[in-house]
Design a protein around this motif. Structure first.
Motif, PDB file in Angstrom:
ATOM      1  N   ASP A  77       0.703  -1.220  -0.133  1.00 59.90           N
ATOM      2  CA  ASP A  77      -0.084   0.161  -0.113  1.00 59.90           C
ATOM      3  C   ASP A  77       0.871   1.210   0.009  1.00 59.90           C
ATOM      4  O   ASP A  77       0.421   2.174  -0.723  1.00 59.90           O
ATOM      5  N   THR A  91      -5.393  -3.482  -1.891  1.00 60.10           N
ATOM      6  CA  THR A  91      -4.807  -2.473  -2.681  1.00 60.10           C
ATOM      7  C   THR A  91      -4.715  -2.857  -4.076  1.00 60.10           C
ATOM      8  O   THR A  91      -4.737  -2.043  -5.083  1.00 60.10           O
ATOM      9  N   LEU A 126      -5.112  -1.391   2.632  1.00 61.57           N
ATOM     10  CA  LEU A 126      -5.017   0.075   2.410  1.00 61.57           C
ATOM     11  C   LEU A 126      -5.674   0.742   3.372  1.00 61.57           C
ATOM     12  O   LEU A 126      -6.667   0.357   3.988  1.00 61.57           O
ATOM     13  N   LYS A 131      -8.842   4.250   1.422  1.00 62.22           N
ATOM     14  CA  LYS A 131      -9.775   3.907   0.889  1.00 62.22           C
ATOM     15  C   LYS A 131     -11.026   4.558   0.795  1.00 62.22           C
ATOM     16  O   LYS A 131     -11.845   4.710  -0.252  1.00 62.22           O
TER      17      LYS A 131
END
Length: 206
Positions: free
Chosen positions: A67, A148, A186, A191
């Motif tokens: 990420d 991710t 993530l 997000k």
């Protein structure tokens, strides 16, 4: 694995004139790197907008989470005239694996590096997501448990529908959001930034 033919296509793509349609797109408008500004390399990428040796090292290091690598690439951002960050990364990879640039292919790379190369290609030339998709798809085959990676792959795929079916733009991302088996790697704020932008396409599914 994608062989040298793919890399020849990448090189040709990087030197083509960029036909930029709009900067308002899933690839360019989901600036989730802002949720990672505490990461030094994300800060550097945001300030420089050019992939240098240290950033390339960061992307290839197995010690760095996927990420954060994605956030670095997102922070490098885009330009109307196009970037050459994927090309720079390929030169770095050729040096890293001690092969001539023209002989580099994905057999030399790990899944993270393939993902980073594909995402860099998408950011460099966002009006032609089809060029990056084969590379991202190859990475996805190995990293398909990652939220991710799945989300970036979906964002690039959704770009293809911008001129065809705006509902499908949302559906590409929705499939990822509905997959409860994915590793949520993530950050929540990142997000949210993606969802907040992509939700604008949901209304076209009415």
């Amino acid at each position: 694995m994608k062989k040298i033919v793919v890399f020849v296509l990448i090189i040709n793509t990087l030197f083509l004139s960029h036909k930029i349609a709009s900067a308002d797109s899933p690839i360019t408008s989901t600036e989730f790197y802002e949720a990672y500004m505490d990461v030094k390399m994300v800060q550097r990428a945001h300030l420089q907008s050019v992939l240098g040796f240290e950033i390339a090292e960061f992307l290839s290091s197995p010690e760095n989470p996927i990420d954060e690598k994605a956030a670095v690439i997102n922070a490098l951002s885009w330009k109307f005239e196009g970037n050459n960050n994927a090309e720079f990364y390929m030169y770095y990879l050729a040096l890293r694996y001690h092969v001539p640039f023209v002989q580099l292919d994905t057999d030399f790379l790990n899944a993270d590096e393939i993902f980073c190369l594909g995402y860099l290609m998408a950011m460099d030339n966002f009006s032609h997501p089809e060029d990056a998709l084969p590379i991202l798809e190859e990475a996805y085959k190995t990293l398909n448990n990652s939220f991710t990676v799945s989300m970036i792959f979906a964002l690039v795929k959704s770009q293809l529908f911008l001129s065809m079916d705006l509902c499908e733009v949302w559906k590409s991302v929705e499939k990822v959001l509905m997959n409860e088996d994915l590793k949520q790697d993530l950050r929540t704020e990142a997000k949210k930034k993606v969802i907040d932008y992509m939700a604008g396409y949901k209304e076209y599914c009415q």
